[in-house]
Design a protein around this motif. Structure first.
Motif, mmCIF file in Angstrom:
data_model
loop_
_atom_site.group_PDB
_atom_site.id
_atom_site.type_symbol
_atom_site.label_atom_id
_atom_site.label_comp_id
_atom_site.label_asym_id
_atom_site.label_seq_id
_atom_site.Cartn_x
_atom_site.Cartn_y
_atom_site.Cartn_z
ATOM 1 N N TYR A 31 0.867 -1.171 0.000
ATOM 2 C CA TYR A 31 0.000 0.000 0.000
ATOM 3 C C TYR A 31 0.906 1.223 0.000
ATOM 4 O O TYR A 31 1.878 1.285 0.755
ATOM 5 C CB TYR A 31 -0.873 0.053 1.255
ATOM 6 C CG TYR A 31 -1.955 -0.993 1.330
ATOM 7 C CD1 TYR A 31 -2.946 -1.078 0.359
ATOM 8 C CD2 TYR A 31 -1.999 -1.898 2.379
ATOM 9 C CE1 TYR A 31 -3.949 -2.036 0.431
ATOM 10 C CE2 TYR A 31 -3.002 -2.853 2.463
ATOM 11 C CZ TYR A 31 -3.966 -2.917 1.484
ATOM 12 O OH TYR A 31 -4.952 -3.870 1.555
ATOM 13 N N TRP A 32 0.598 2.213 -0.840
ATOM 14 C CA TRP A 32 1.373 3.437 -0.803
ATOM 15 C C TRP A 32 0.474 4.611 -1.146
ATOM 16 O O TRP A 32 -0.587 4.471 -1.743
ATOM 17 C CB TRP A 32 2.578 3.357 -1.746
ATOM 18 C CG TRP A 32 2.290 3.569 -3.203
ATOM 19 C CD1 TRP A 32 2.393 4.728 -3.913
ATOM 20 C CD2 TRP A 32 1.853 2.586 -4.136
ATOM 21 N NE1 TRP A 32 2.049 4.527 -5.227
ATOM 22 C CE2 TRP A 32 1.713 3.213 -5.394
ATOM 23 C CE3 TRP A 32 1.564 1.227 -4.041
ATOM 24 C CZ2 TRP A 32 1.292 2.532 -6.528
ATOM 25 C CZ3 TRP A 32 1.142 0.551 -5.170
ATOM 26 C CH2 TRP A 32 1.024 1.199 -6.385
ATOM 27 N N GLY A 33 0.915 5.793 -0.745
ATOM 28 C CA GLY A 33 0.157 7.006 -1.001
ATOM 29 C C GLY A 33 0.800 8.176 -0.286
ATOM 30 O O GLY A 33 1.601 7.996 0.640
ATOM 31 N N VAL A 34 0.448 9.389 -0.691
ATOM 32 C CA VAL A 34 1.045 10.579 -0.099
ATOM 33 C C VAL A 34 0.669 10.676 1.367
ATOM 34 O O VAL A 34 -0.262 10.015 1.844
ATOM 35 C CB VAL A 34 0.600 11.848 -0.847
ATOM 36 C CG1 VAL A 34 1.063 11.812 -2.286
ATOM 37 C CG2 VAL A 34 -0.915 12.018 -0.763
ATOM 38 N N ALA A 35 1.405 11.504 2.099
ATOM 39 C CA ALA A 35 1.168 11.672 3.534
ATOM 40 C C ALA A 35 -0.268 12.096 3.802
ATOM 41 O O ALA A 35 -0.823 12.927 3.084
ATOM 42 C CB ALA A 35 2.136 12.709 4.099
ATOM 43 N N GLY A 36 -0.855 11.532 4.841
ATOM 44 C CA GLY A 36 -2.205 11.910 5.235
ATOM 45 C C GLY A 36 -3.306 11.092 4.592
ATOM 46 O O GLY A 36 -4.493 11.384 4.790
#
Length: 358
Positions: A31-36
């Motif tokens: 799983y990955w994604g920008v902060a927040g």
């Protein structure tokens, strides 16, 4: 503000994919994604739904562990020690081979440091200076590169020993979660020397973890599955059976549900927040909290929207948004933003010499 305060919204597909991952043949789920985006919230939730045990290693906030000094930190070793303890408990036999290898590694490092002290003292004495009055530095270049070399060599030995301990164990149904994987790329002080060729045959910690440690671990630990979560997709070694999913912003319906759960159920208010934050969970949470703290009216929010219109949130949030918060509350929001996401604007604001709220 913390991720745990946010409801698990808009992640039904991710949770369904996790269930399919548990039943399938894939060994790694990314799983990955920008902060927040709520990665940590998702990971904590999934860990509680494992058929047997799920354990979360948070590389940013490692519980019950002192914060090591930057000139001696070995993040890879700390990670290996923690995993050895958890995996040893899961297989019921502990990790005796790993413990012996770890003791030898500690002795090797101590011997290296002792030799360096002796060498420094000898050089000082030959120079005619007083050994007692002259400081002996362990941070000099003469020790940094050999220490990086030694740690890289011992790291390979520790991984082999851990895999030997786990080779006969059945860890089916066990899931190991590693959160904030981006920390792997800059936590270790010696990573610079290893990546730059200072340590012979070594890689930066992130590359080592993804392309050396994980393949060895999965080949030795029968049935074990890994879930990795971070701001960027971890580039794994080809051949590993792996699922990948990027976490994206909430749709407007989930943003509205979140705001309603915080007592902000006015339709125009919800629409304005969504236009400003584009469904980003962290920004929506921050804007909602600040509106509640400052008792904003719809007029206040619409004025903020007018200023921010057609500007990416990354630009207006740290500058325009923070400037509109009263000075006595600004430090609190800045500190919270810094803890959630280390960005240039937030760090600069924190470094300003001003008294911070407790």
């Amino acid at each position: 503000m913390t991720d745990t305060a946010m409801p698990l919204l808009g992640r039904q597909e991710e949770m369904a994919e996790f269930e399919a991952f548990l039943q399938g043949d894939d060994r790694v789920l990314l799983y990955w994604g920008v902060a927040g985006q709520g990665k940590s919230t998702l990971v904590e939730h999934l860990a509680t739904s494992c058929p047997k045990d799920g354990y979360v290693v948070d590389l940013e906030y490692m519980a019950d562990r002192r914060n090591p000094s930057p000139d001696s930190a070995d993040a890879a070793r700390e990670l290996l020690d923690e995993l050895a303890e958890v995996l040893g408990a899961w297989c019921g036999t502990g990790t005796p081979e790993y413990r012996r290898a770890a003791d030898r590694a500690d002795a090797d490092e101590q011997e290296l440091l002792t030799r360096n002290i002796t060498l420094k003292a000898t050089m000082i004495a030959r120079g005619g200076s007083s050994i007692v009055d002259s400081p002996v530095s362990l941070n000099a270049g003469s020790i940094t590169e050999p220490l990086a070399n030694l740690r890289a060599l011992n790291r390979a030995k520790l991984v082999r020993a851990l895999c030997d301990d786990l080779r006969k164990a059945d860890l089916a149904g066990r899931v190991l979660f590693v959160d904030t994987t981006e920390r792997l790329y800059y936590l270790d002080e010696v990573a610079y020397f290893e990546a730059g060729g200072g340590a012979r045959g070594a890689d930066a910690i992130g590359h080592w973890f993804a392309n050396r440690f994980i393949p060895h671990l999965l080949s030795g630990a029968k049935g074990l599955k890994l879930v990795l979560a971070g701001r960027e997709e971890v580039p794994l070694k080809p051949g590993l059976r792996c699922r990948r999913r990027e976490l994206r912003n909430w749709p407007s319906a989930d943003s509205d549900v979140y705001l309603a759960s915080r007592g902000q159920d006015a339709e125009r208010f919800q629409q304005a927040v969504y236009r400003l934050c584009k469904g980003h969970p962290g920004w929506t949470s921050m804007l909602s909290d600040t509106a509640a703290i400052l008792d904003w009216s719809e007029i206040d929010l619409f004025e903020l929207e007018r200023i921010a219109r057609d500007r990416p949130a990354e630009e207006w949030l740290p500058r325009v948004f923070l400037n509109r918060i009263p000075e006595h509350r600004r430090a609190v929001v800045v500190a919270a933003a810094t803890l959630r996401s280390v960005v240039k604007e937030a760090v600069t604001a924190v470094l300003v010499e001003s008294q911070q709220d407790e």
